[in-house]
Each structure stands twice: as structure tokens, then as C-alpha cells.
Design a protein around this motif. Structure first.
Motif, PDB file in Angstrom:
ATOM      1  N   UNK A   1       1.176  -1.061  -0.085  1.00  0.00           N
ATOM      2  CA  UNK A   1      -0.328  -0.061   0.066  1.00  0.00           C
ATOM      3  C   UNK A   1       1.032   0.879  -0.339  1.00  0.00           C
ATOM      4  N   UNK A   2       0.830   2.033  -1.126  1.00  0.00           N
ATOM      5  CA  UNK A   2       1.554   3.445  -0.946  1.00  0.00           C
ATOM      6  C   UNK A   2       0.386   4.349  -0.818  1.00  0.00           C
ATOM      7  N   UNK A   3       1.322   5.669   0.296  1.00  0.00           N
ATOM      8  CA  UNK A   3       0.276   6.299   0.967  1.00  0.00           C
ATOM      9  C   UNK A   3      -0.863   6.081   1.956  1.00  0.00           C
ATOM     10  N   UNK A   4      -0.695   4.824   2.879  1.00  0.00           N
ATOM     11  CA  UNK A   4      -1.718   4.230   3.547  1.00  0.00           C
ATOM     12  C   UNK A   4      -2.271   5.540   4.321  1.00  0.00           C
TER      13      UNK A   4
ATOM     14  N   UNK B   1      -6.142  19.247  -2.178  1.00  0.00           N
ATOM     15  CA  UNK B   1      -6.222  18.108  -2.696  1.00  0.00           C
ATOM     16  C   UNK B   1      -6.195  16.788  -1.962  1.00  0.00           C
ATOM     17  N   UNK B   2      -7.767  16.361  -2.709  1.00  0.00           N
ATOM     18  CA  UNK B   2      -7.738  14.261  -1.817  1.00  0.00           C
ATOM     19  C   UNK B   2      -6.842  13.723  -2.955  1.00  0.00           C
ATOM     20  N   UNK B   3      -6.141  13.434  -1.382  1.00  0.00           N
ATOM     21  CA  UNK B   3      -5.178  11.898  -2.391  1.00  0.00           C
ATOM     22  C   UNK B   3      -5.815  10.689  -1.113  1.00  0.00           C
ATOM     23  N   UNK B   4      -5.180   9.513  -2.269  1.00  0.00           N
ATOM     24  CA  UNK B   4      -6.104   8.245  -1.744  1.00  0.00           C
ATOM     25  C   UNK B   4      -5.040   7.818  -2.191  1.00  0.00           C
ATOM     26  N   UNK B   5      -5.145   6.130  -1.177  1.00  0.00           N
ATOM     27  CA  UNK B   5      -4.010   4.896  -1.441  1.00  0.00           C
ATOM     28  C   UNK B   5      -4.343   4.412  -1.931  1.00  0.00           C
ATOM     29  N   UNK B   6      -2.844   4.176  -2.614  1.00  0.00           N
ATOM     30  CA  UNK B   6      -2.610   2.761  -4.154  1.00  0.00           C
ATOM     31  C   UNK B   6      -2.608   1.858  -3.624  1.00  0.00           C
ATOM     32  N   UNK B   7      -2.966   0.474  -3.432  1.00  0.00           N
ATOM     33  CA  UNK B   7      -2.707  -0.617  -3.326  1.00  0.00           C
ATOM     34  C   UNK B   7      -2.457  -1.777  -4.843  1.00  0.00           C
ATOM     35  N   UNK B   8      -1.681  -2.278  -4.876  1.00  0.00           N
ATOM     36  CA  UNK B   8      -1.006  -3.040  -5.891  1.00  0.00           C
ATOM     37  C   UNK B   8      -0.384  -4.223  -5.652  1.00  0.00           C
TER      38      UNK B   8
END
Length: 407
Positions: free
Chosen positions: A345-348, A392-399
Motif C-alpha cells: 500500500x502506498x500512502x496508507x 487536494x484529496x489523496x488516496x491510498x494506492x494498493x498494488x
């Protein structure tokens, strides 16, 4: 050559195609060149078995040439006429940038160092022109400045390194920077309700701070490998900066007040933890935190709040709110370590990126101002203290990835 909006400029850069008039506000194109030549001399000196010195000299020659132009379309002609809108801005200079680094081993496990070196920060070609663009994210105009000069930096650094075998390393150092005419964005009014930031050489700045990092390797496992069970790395910095109040070379702003250096946060912190729970299995955690910092310097008349004595400007600074990030990853190698499976997870934490104006002068983000609409008026104050100019709303990235090594 850069064409904002694409290569098709018909009807984009000229309000009324076919006219022979040149409009001074149509600064949508610029042509420029940037040439740099450099040479470097380095000498290593070993005075004793414990005392070393590195001496260096970088010689740099720079030439920048840039001008704005307009594409003027004339009825009956297929090709547009290229008309210059301003004179060429030509910057030519030669700089000598010396450096010296001295290292001394007090003990086998304890070393100290001291360094002095000079560096340059030169403006980009786009920043040397009156070229303008609209920053949709910040809802403002960005514009260059033909009056810009190079910024020279004197850097001083001293610290110590402690090595405790192969498992622990600690580094602590302090630094001082004297920045001559730093390059900063300065806010000014453009049209009613619209701001513009202009890159400007501001008065001299000074920056001091303490940095440190720790590297730890603990708990060896798997007898046929040298892989540690745990690897931990952490680093951080405490920074204090100051830009003098004084005049600036700009067509829009005559002076700036005393402020902290743009882009220089009060503190930074980074950490990484790698754990090997099993053979060929790796778990990684990465953390980063950056403190508040100025993104654009305010301008205008200075006012004082009677109740607190804090000061603010007609156009307060734009500041980025402190933000932290957390990344995690788990990976496993199988099939003789050829196939690797990774998930993470990036930017949890997914904290929003926020820029604000500090209206009460306490140098931090308080409750954002909330304005409510009503049927009888366009809006009225409801609550809050500071003005949020960008959120700016950010989101977690799952990979999940699969990789295979052919050998």
C-alpha cells in the motif's frame, strides 16, 4: 520552443485572427536557449594516517537567451507571422565554485568532518521571460521575470560519525547556508479576485539546522546467509531559515517583509523498517513527515492584530501544511528465488495536500474558514480562522506484482 495548448495555435494566441496588431498581453510563446560549459579539478590530500582533505574547484560558464513572441495570423496567408513581443533577455556569466572537505579519524569507530563549498541556483528559461500560464490547481497566474539573477550559496557543514561494529552507525551534523538573492515566488494581485505569483530575487537568506541519521542491523538469522533479521534506518532534520526584509527587483512588487525561506520546512523525518520474518520473505515499512513551509511569499501592506500583536499582510503567504506518508510492502521469493510476489500500500494515511494562508499570524494551520451561502447574500462567515487556498484529496494506492527472473 514551447506551445501551451498544443501545436495548433490558430485562434488560441490571437484574439482576432487576421489583425496586424500585436497585443502586449499575449505572452503564450517563448523561444530560448541555455548553454552550460564546466570543468572540474579535484585533489585528494592525506596528511597523516588519520587526517584527509579533498579540495575541488568547479568552473562554470553559463549563457541563457530567451524572448517572448506571438503568432499573428493574417487573412489570405497560410503561415503565421512570428512577431517578438519583448527584447531578448541575455544572461552570460562565469563562476568559480571552490570546495573543501576535511575528515579526521579520532578513533577507529569515531570520525569527524568539516566542509565548505559554493553552489549556484540559476533560473529556468521560462522564468526569465514574461511568459504567463494559468495554474488551475492553485487558481492563479504564474509569470516569469526578466530581471532575475543567479543565486549563489555558501554552504558550511560539520559533523561526526560513530561506527559501532557492523550493526550500528550514527551520523550527526550541523549546517549553515548563506544564500545571496534566493529565487522565490512572490504573490501579487492580477485582476479582482485573481492572484499572480512572480519568480523574484529576494534579499539574502540564511539557513541553519541539525541533521542526523541512524542505521541499525540486528538479529542475524539463516546460517547460510548474511541477511540480518531487522534493518532500521531513520533520519531527520531541524531547520531554521530567515530571509531579510527589503526591496526586490520586480515589475509588480517593490519589497518583501522578513520571512522564512520558501520550500524550507521547519523539520523533516524519515524512517524505514525491513523485517525478514522467514526465509526469502521481506516486510518493509516506510515513513515520511515534512513540516509546514512557504510555497509563495505574500506582499502588500502589513497589519497588526490588536488582540494578539501578530502581523499579517494584504496578501498573506501561501503555506503548505505539514504532511506525513506511510508505505508498507510484503514480498516473497519462491521457485529458487526466481519468482517474486509483492503486495503493498502506498500512502496508507492518505492525508490531503493543503495550502493555506495564516490569517492570525501563528505560523500554523488552524481551523479552516467556512463560508455559508444564503438566499439573500452570496455568502457569510460561519466559522474558522485560516484560509484554505488548495485542498487536494489523496488516496491510498494498493498494488500486487509478480516478477520472474530468467537466468
Amino acid at each position: 520552443r514551447y506551445f501551451p495548448g498544443g501545436l495548433s495555435v490558430t485562434g488560441y494566441h490571437v484574439n482576432n485572427p487576421g489583425s496586424r496588431n500585436v497585443y502586449a498581453n499575449q505572452l503564450g510563446n517563448y523561444t530560448g536557449s541555455d548553454n552550460t560549459g564546466s570543468a572540474y579539478i579535484r585533489m585528494e590530500a592525506r596528511f597523516t594516517s588519520k587526517l584527509f582533505a579533498d579540495l575541488g574547484l568547479r568552473m562554470e560558464s553559463s549563457s541563457q537567451l530567451v524572448s517572448n513572441s506571438q503568432y499573428n495570423f493574417i487573412a489570405g496567408f497560410r503561415n503565421a507571422q512570428l512577431t517578438p513581443l519583448d527584447e531578448n533577455v541575455n544572461t552570460v556569466r562565469f563562476d568559480m565554485l571552490p570546495s573543501i572537505n576535511i575528515r579526521y579519524a579520532i578513533l577507529k569507530t569515531l570520525r569527524v568532518h568539516a566542509a565548505w563549498f559554493m553552489t549556484l541556483n540559476k533560473p529556468l528559461i521560462q522564468q526569465l521571460t514574461k511568459y504567463r500560464e494559468y495554474d488551475a490547481g492553485a487558481s492563479m497566474i504564474s509569470m516569469g521575470n526578466p530581471l532575475l539573477h543567479f543565486s549563489s550559496i555558501n554552504n558550511f557543514d560539520a559533523g561526526l560519525q560513530w561506527l559501532a561494529g557492523h550493526s550500528l552507525e550514527v551520523n550527526v551534523s550541523g549546517f549553515y547556508k548563506h544564500i545571496v538573492q534566493p529565487l522565490e515566488k512572490v504573490l501579487t494581485s492580477y485582476t479582482p479576485g485573481t492572484l499572480m505569483n512572480v519568480i523574484t530575487n529576494t534579499p539574502d537568506a540564511r539557513s541553519t539546522g541539525i541533521t542526523g541519521d541512524v542505521r541499525l542491523h540486528a538479529g542475524r538469522r539463516f546460517s547460510n546467509q548474511n541477511t540480518p533479521l531487522i534493518t532500521f534506518v531513520a533520519s531527520g532534520a531541524l531547520i531554521r531559515s530567515n530571509v531579510k526584509a527589503g526591496p526586490v527587483q520586480s515589475f509588480f512588487t517593490s519589497s518583501v517583509r522578513e520571512h522564512t525561506l520558501s520550500g524550507s520546512p521547519s523539520h523533516t523525518a524519515n524512517a524505514s523498517l525491513i523485517i525478514y520474518p522467514a526465509r526469502f520473505t521481506q516486510f518493509t515499512v516506510l515513513y515520511n513527515r515534512t513540516g509546514d513551509y512557504i510555497t509563495a511569499v505574500g506582499s502588500g501592506k502589513e497589519h497588526t492584530i490588536k488582540e494578539t500583536g501578530k502581523k499579517y499582510l494584504d496578501i498573506p503567504d501561501y503555506r503548505a501544511k505539514a504532511r506525513q506518508e506511510l508505505d508498507v510492502q510484503l514480498s516473497q521469493k519462491i521457485f529458487k528465488q526466481r519468482l517474486q510476489l509483492s503486495a503493498g500500500i502506498i500512502d496508507l494515511l492518505a492525508e490531503n495536500y493543503i495550502e493555506y494562508q495564516d490569517l492570525n499570524g501563528n505560523k500554523k494551520m488552524d481551523a479552516p474558514i467556512v463560508v455559508s451561502n444564503s438566499e439573500r447574500s452570496g455568502g457569510y462567515y460561519q466559522s474558522g480562522i485560516d484560509n484554505t487556498v488548495l485542498n487536494i484529496k489523496t488516496y491510498a494506492t494498493y498494488y500486487f506484482t509478480i516478477s520472474y527472473l530468467f537466468k
